[in-house]
Structure formats: C-alpha cells, structure tokens
Design a protein around this motif. Structure first.
Motif, PDB file in Angstrom:
ATOM      1  N   ARG A   9       1.117  -1.120   0.519  1.00  0.00           N
ATOM      2  CA  ARG A   9      -0.474   0.319  -0.218  1.00  0.00           C
ATOM      3  C   ARG A   9       1.114   1.724   0.475  1.00  0.00           C
ATOM      4  N   LEU A  91      -1.716   3.211  -9.746  1.00  0.00           N
ATOM      5  CA  LEU A  91      -3.372   2.855  -9.477  1.00  0.00           C
ATOM      6  C   LEU A  91      -3.720   1.376 -10.103  1.00  0.00           C
ATOM      7  N   PHE A 108     -10.907  -0.347  -9.160  1.00  0.00           N
ATOM      8  CA  PHE A 108      -9.930   0.177  -9.370  1.00  0.00           C
ATOM      9  C   PHE A 108      -9.136  -0.520  -8.307  1.00  0.00           C
ATOM     10  N   GLY A 109      -8.157  -0.743  -7.585  1.00  0.00           N
ATOM     11  CA  GLY A 109      -7.265  -1.910  -6.800  1.00  0.00           C
ATOM     12  C   GLY A 109      -7.328  -0.501  -5.662  1.00  0.00           C
ATOM     13  N   PRO A 110      -7.260  -0.039  -4.504  1.00  0.00           N
ATOM     14  CA  PRO A 110      -6.747   0.933  -3.171  1.00  0.00           C
ATOM     15  C   PRO A 110      -5.650   1.426  -3.943  1.00  0.00           C
ATOM     16  N   ARG A 113       0.806   3.249  -3.195  1.00  0.00           N
ATOM     17  CA  ARG A 113       1.895   4.796  -2.697  1.00  0.00           C
ATOM     18  C   ARG A 113       2.662   4.918  -3.215  1.00  0.00           C
TER      19      ARG A 113
ATOM     20  N   GLY B  42      -8.734   3.287  -3.764  1.00  0.00           N
ATOM     21  CA  GLY B  42      -8.842   3.718  -5.673  1.00  0.00           C
ATOM     22  C   GLY B  42     -10.498   4.656  -5.816  1.00  0.00           C
ATOM     23  N   LEU B  43     -10.527   4.259  -6.834  1.00  0.00           N
ATOM     24  CA  LEU B  43     -11.627   5.244  -7.690  1.00  0.00           C
ATOM     25  C   LEU B  43     -12.939   4.046  -7.777  1.00  0.00           C
TER      26      LEU B  43
END
Lengths: 117, 111
Positions: A9, A91, A108-110, A113, B42-43
């Motif tokens: 993440r 993403l 989408f995944g999270p 960063r 996410g989106l």
C-alpha cells in the motif's frame, strides 16, 4: 466478489533505487490497467493488458518502467531506477470487457503510494 | 495528455444542498463515465452515459451529456457528508480503447 488487490500500500525509496508493485485483478477479468496518479491530478494510463498481451503501452516510460502479466492474471509493475518525479499513487484496475470498441466501467484497487526521496 | 477538465477544481457545500460538477472534453467519445475517489483510496465507478444519451439518473446522481458542446455535468442531490471525495470524469474516446481521466473536482460536504 473480491476486489482488485494491490501491494504494497505504501513504499518509500531513495532515487535510483528499484521498486515493484503487484496487482491481482478481479477473478475472470481479462483486461488489466496500470495508472499513475500524481497528487492533484487524474489517473494517467501507463499500460493496458488484455490477458497476457499488451494492448497499449504508449504512455509507459520504457527506459525505466516495465510491466508484465505472464499468466494473464496477476501483474507486476517495476520502476528501475526511480526518479523523484515518480512519486505518485500507482493504481491497478481491471474490467471484464474485452474485444469491444468501447471501454466500460473499470474496477480499481486501493493503489500503492510511492514516495521517492 | 488528460482528456477532460472538470470545474470547479474544488467545491464546498452544506449537507443537504445539491452539488454540480462539470466536465469538458476535446474529442469525439463513445461514452463518458464519472468516478469517485475517497481520500487515499481507489476510484469507484458511479455512472456511464453513452454518446447518444442526454441524461441519466442513478439514485441521487444525475448526469447530463451535451456532445455538441463536448461537456457533461454531474449533479448530486441532497448531499451527505459521506459524499466528500474527489470526482473525476473519464472519456472513452473514439478510436481509443481506454479511458482518459480529467483533473477532478474536490467536493467537501460540511455536516
């Protein structure tokens, strides 16, 4: 159904180091995308796969970025060597649409960063 | 380059008010989609409107599309604090096979 999974993440690296991101799309989704989202901007497509083939990698900085989806399921995105301007959220998205002339909703995944110092 | 431009860049409203966000784009499209992004997440896909449609509803969302002006709007009625997020339009451009995202509108709904 389980969503798109991404790891890690968060990642902090120094410039010139290497980093890899992993994505597991929704089961059965043939199309997978990697996006780069710089703070304050919308996602920008880096690469699109359909099964294990590349559909579009025109925006991928190929001198330092690479991506693969060997078995048509999981995918990895690598940056080597990283630059300061690579700091962004990466993403992964997938869709079950393929062979179509139109794009449909993407899941989408999270995101991961990345901070490059 | 990014296809869409949303305005305003940021919007702050009171809970219960309506929020309107606009999106302009430059080339012919097959469809236009709106996505929501909560901070650090996410989106999430909200709604898709095809190029031959002019208006579409989904719950508290209303989307319009004017292909002659190359613009779309997203209306969220009776806003809630949970609607606080960034909203992006994404265009499916004719001849392409992927989405082009705009710069987003940051919506803050004050309880």
């Amino acid at each position: 159904e389980a969503g798109v999974a991404q790891s890690p993440r968060y990642k902090i690296i120094e410039k010139r180091q290497s980093v890899a991101f992993w994505c597991n799309p929704i089961s059965g989704h043939a199309t997978l995308y990697w996006y780069q989202q710089i703070l304050g901007q919308g996602p920008k497509l880096l690469i699109q796969f359909q099964n294990n083939g590349v559909v579009d990698d025109s925006q991928l900085p190929k001198d330092r970025f690479s991506a693969e989806r060997l078995k048509g399921v999981d995918s990895t995105l690598k940056i080597q060597p990283a630059k300061l301007e690579d700091s962004a959220v990466y993403l992964c998205a997938s869709t079950d649409r393929m062979g179509s002339k139109s794009s449909y909703e993407q899941y989408f995944g999270p995101g991961t960063r990345l901070t490059v110092t | 380059s990014q296809q869409g431009e949303e305005d305003p860049q940021a919007l702050s409203i009171q809970e219960g008010e309506n929020a309107t966000m606009n999106c302009s784009y430059k080339t012919s499209i097959n469809n236009l989609q709106w996505y929501r992004q909560n901070s650090g997440r996410g989106l999430v896909h909200l709604i898709l409107i095809r190029s031959n449609e002019r208006e579409k509803h989904s719950g508290r969302l209303r989307v319009t599309l004017d292909t002659s002006k190359k613009s779309s709007s997203l209306l969220i009625t009776a806003s809630r604090a949970a609607d606080t997020a960034s909203y992006f339009c994404a265009t499916d451009r004719v001849g392409a096979n992927n989405l082009f995202f705009g710069t987003g509108t940051r919506l803050t709904v004050i309880p």
